[in-house]
Design a protein around this motif. Structure first.
Motif, PDB file in Angstrom:
ATOM      1  N   VAL A  94       0.830  -1.203   0.000  1.00  0.00           N
ATOM      2  CA  VAL A  94       0.000   0.000   0.000  1.00  0.00           C
ATOM      3  C   VAL A  94       0.871   1.263   0.000  1.00  0.00           C
ATOM      4  CG1 VAL A  94      -1.721   1.287   1.319  1.00  0.00           C
ATOM      5  CG2 VAL A  94      -1.851  -1.198   1.190  1.00  0.00           C
ATOM      6  N   GLU A  95       2.005   1.201   0.734  1.00  0.00           N
ATOM      7  CA  GLU A  95       2.831   2.396   0.911  1.00  0.00           C
ATOM      8  C   GLU A  95       3.368   2.937  -0.413  1.00  0.00           C
ATOM      9  OE1 GLU A  95       3.222  -0.459   2.519  1.00  0.00           O
ATOM     10  OE2 GLU A  95       2.385   0.102   4.462  1.00  0.00           O
ATOM     11  N   ASN A  96       3.498   2.059  -1.415  1.00  0.00           N
ATOM     12  CA  ASN A  96       4.090   2.500  -2.675  1.00  0.00           C
ATOM     13  C   ASN A  96       3.077   3.067  -3.651  1.00  0.00           C
ATOM     14  OD1 ASN A  96       6.243   1.391  -1.470  1.00  0.00           O
ATOM     15  ND2 ASN A  96       6.481  -0.321  -2.861  1.00  0.00           N
ATOM     16  N   MET A  97       1.809   3.086  -3.271  1.00  0.00           N
ATOM     17  CA  MET A  97       0.782   3.507  -4.227  1.00  0.00           C
ATOM     18  C   MET A  97       0.628   5.015  -4.214  1.00  0.00           C
ATOM     19  SD  MET A  97      -2.141   0.748  -3.505  1.00  0.00           S
ATOM     20  CE  MET A  97      -1.747  -0.986  -3.458  1.00  0.00           C
ATOM     21  N   PRO A  98       0.067   5.558  -5.322  1.00  0.00           N
ATOM     22  CA  PRO A  98      -0.274   6.979  -5.314  1.00  0.00           C
ATOM     23  C   PRO A  98      -1.264   7.261  -4.183  1.00  0.00           C
ATOM     24  CG  PRO A  98      -0.630   6.012  -7.476  1.00  0.00           C
ATOM     25  CD  PRO A  98      -0.272   4.897  -6.572  1.00  0.00           C
TER      26      PRO A  98
END
Lengths: 375, 306
Positions: free
Chosen positions: A312-316
């Motif tokens: 999740v942390e890498n998503m826009p």
């Protein structure tokens, strides 16, 4: 009053019995309920994994001394790599990548051992095929850890001051992909099956016209819905147990935390999924549409937005926001904490509360939207 | 409200978008009466029964069932009605017995409690009691659906075209059964497209184009036909209908099975007048009888006047 309650109990029992008859007489339902979870779990567990074994690599050793030989041996014995060929000139590198089998080339500079002993430094060049970026990254990491561990073993001999980070992979020391996938699959399967089956079974009554008869009876919406849903709670719960058993016996995934807590959280999540299914069935009266909404509206977001495959942390930011609306995200967090970290309720109460809140919200909406007439 | 009246509908209107399903419909049904709505498909019968079953709200107008209002007290009404929708609505994958048990159960009753209500039908279908409902014949399905609709001994039974798609023998049995239940004190409202079933009802409402044309006992409806009716048959039926329709004094001419039913504007018209006219048109083997009007004749007449 007592007789009323007795009648209600009898009604409810009749309803549940009827629903079980539907389920056990329909082979398709049974396959969806029990066949798919088992197959999916085994498939994901065995096939879909980001571990890499026996990746084909090439070695271009310009030094060919005792240290490069030993490092090469280490690389092979790690199990991650298989040396496909040895290269003799730099011009061959391009060619082997073009062939496509070789994922990585490891190049030792000339005079490797001599430089290392004299300067305390020697170079290894690692060239990877980044057309598969994930694989390339993982291979580089593997290679790094192999060379690091070689250096560590040689530390004394080299008399070299070095800071070697000692990495411990907690909760999943062998970095098994299954550990990541099982909670994700569990979240996906439970939501899919629970929501799909309930929305289909309720819309089926609408399509066949039996809902009209049920509506014209003294049954209240709550009784109709709970009667229809109860068997699916039981069956989905059996599914959850089945998944936990398979992951324990087939994939050796331990349950470090409290089993009862784990089962309780599964039950809560199942009810969340069922309430979503009920909500879907109040939006449409066609089995087809209910199925589409369940599959497209639930399965894809569960796979993509729950942190199951993509962190999740890498998503826009916008997508991250969406992720926080996904019940599976919380369930995966809970399951991982309990199964892998052995966390108790005090660590997962927040997620539990969010799931419970979502369930109440879905149920409230469903009851609001449930039509007591045909219009 | 008169305690003898079970259903009282006043000025019901219902539209689906621009389509009118009910147009100012009023009627009342007495307790323990067998009341029929008779009319062709699309006349609005299903909408009307659904309103009575509290499945739809009327746009305007009121319905009282017993002492309850069909819109506001719908829960009370759902306790006292048995409703059989026009579409077969039992669980096809449950057996005959399981369906009955289920429907008795949701009303808090059992098959045993009210077995007497359904025994005559159930005796017929019990050889198949372990067969799944979806595998029954059309007549059996309807009998089972009726059994399920009244296994809880409702005060009011609402049946939407229960005999559609049912063979003649089963239809007869079906109506006999309804008469018996009426004797037990159950009020029964039936809709049907079959005019010949009107005679089985205590009273009928003839229904056409969202309106009630006439409500009365079948006897009164036929007695009020108001014309002398002839059944005519000749060797050439194809030209007969045409010739009768264009007879200068024709009032109506409709095809009824093997005969043409004919009425004349002249009250004193006789069989020989008609025969004379037909001979002039070249017909032979002319057969003319004076007959009593059937409900269908009355229906045709009312439609003409409408």
């Amino acid at each position: 009053m007592k007789t009323d309650r007795y009648i209600n109990l009898k009604r409810f029992r009749g309803f549940v019995v009827k629903e079980f008859h539907h389920i056990f007489r329909d082979v398709r339902t049974l396959v969806i309920l029990f066949g798919i979870p088992v197959i999916q779990l085994l498939l994901f567990g065995f096939v879909v994994t980001n571990e890499i074994r026996d990746a084909k690599i090439a070695v271009f050793d310009q030094s060919k001394d005792y240290i490069t030989t030993r490092i090469t041996q280490k690389i092979v014995s790690s199990g991650y790599f298989k040396i496909d060929r040895k290269l003799e000139s730099a011009s061959q590198i391009e060619d082997v990548f073009r062939e496509g089998n070789i994922k990585m080339v490891v190049m030792f500079e000339a005079g490797f051992a001599r430089k290392l002993e004299k300067d305390g430094q020697a170079g290894i060049q690692v060239i990877t095929d980044a057309s598969e970026p994930n694989t390339a990254n993982i291979l580089v990491n593997y290679l790094n850890s192999v060379t690091l561990s070689y250096m560590a073993s040689q530390q004394k001999a080299l008399q070299q001051m070095q800071i070697i980070p000692e990495v411990r992979m907690k909760y999943n020391p062998e970095l098994k992909g299954v550990f990541l996938f099982v909670p994700g699959i569990m979240a996906m399967l439970l939501i899919l099956i629970s929501a799909l089956m309930t929305s289909i079974s309720i819309t089926r009554e609408k399509e066949l016209g039996t809902m009209e008869v049920l509506l014209a009876s003294p049954l209240r919406p709550f009784q109709i819905i709970s009667g229809k849903v109860m068997p699916y709670i039981l069956l989905s719960f059996m599914n959850a147990v089945l998944i936990i058993l398979i992951s324990f016996f087939v994939f050796q995934i331990p349950v470090h935390g409290n089993l009862l807590l784990l089962l309780g959280e599964c039950l809560l999540y199942i009810i969340t999924a069922l309430s979503l299914g009920i909500l879907i069935s109040t939006l449409t009266s066609s089995q087809q549409i209910a199925m589409m909404i369940s599959l497209v509206g639930l399965m894809l977001p569960t796979i993509l937005l729950s942190g199951f495959i993509f962190p999740v942390e890498n998503m826009p930011l916008i997508l991250q926001g969406l992720c926080y609306l996904m019940p599976p995200k919380y369930f995966i967090t809970i399951i991982k904490s309990i199964m892998l970290k052995g966390a108790g309720f005090s660590y997962v109460w927040k997620e539990t509360l969010i799931l419970a809140g979502m369930t109440l919200f879905f149920l409230f909406l469903s009851i609001k939207k449930f039509k007591t007439r045909l219009e | 409200m008169n305690s003898e009246i079970m259903v009282e509908a006043r000025d019901l209107c219902k539209n689906y978008g621009t389509v009118t399903a009910l147009d100012h419909v009023s009627f009342s049904v007495n307790k323990a009466e067998l009341f029929g709505f008779i009319g062709p498909d699309g006349a609005g019968k299903t909408t009307l029964l659904r309103i009575l079953a509290t499945m739809l709200k009327p746009d305007t107008g009121t319905v009282r069932i017993g002492e309850y209002d069909a819109v506001n007290d719908y829960r009370k009404i759902r306790n006292m009605i048995g409703y059989m929708p026009g579409k077969f609505s039992l669980y096809q994958d449950l057996t005959v017995e399981e369906n009955l048990q289920f429907f008795a159960g949701i009303f808090g009753s059992t098959i045993k409690d009210n077995y007497y209500l359904i025994n005559d039908i159930y005796d017929q279908i019990s050889p198949f009691k372990n067969r799944q409902a979806g595998k029954l014949s059309g007549g059996m399905k309807q009998k089972l659906a009726l059994s399920c609709a009244m296994i809880h001994k409702p005060d009011l039974l609402l049946l939407d075209e229960p005999t559609t798609g049912v063979d003649a023998v089963s239809r007869k049995e079906f109506w006999e059964m309804l008469r018996k239940r009426k004797e037990d004190g159950i009020t029964i409202i039936v809709s049907t497209p079959y005019m010949d079933e009107a005679g089985k009802c205590d009273r009928v409402a003839l229904f056409q184009n969202s309106k009630i044309l006439s409500t009365d006992t079948p006897e009164n409806i036929t007695a009020n036909y108001g014309s002398v009716l002839f059944a005519v048959r000749t060797s050439n039926m194809y030209t007969l209908i045409h010739d009768l329709k264009y007879c200068p004094t024709v009032r109506s001419a409709h095809s009824f099975g093997q005969y043409i039913h004919y009425t004349d504007k002249e009250i004193n018209a006789t069989m020989s007048d008609i025969e004379y006219y037909l001979r002039g048109k070249g017909h032979s083997e002319i057969e003319i009888r004076q007959i009593d009007a059937t409900v269908e004749d009355c229906f045709m007449r009312l439609m003409l006047n409408d």
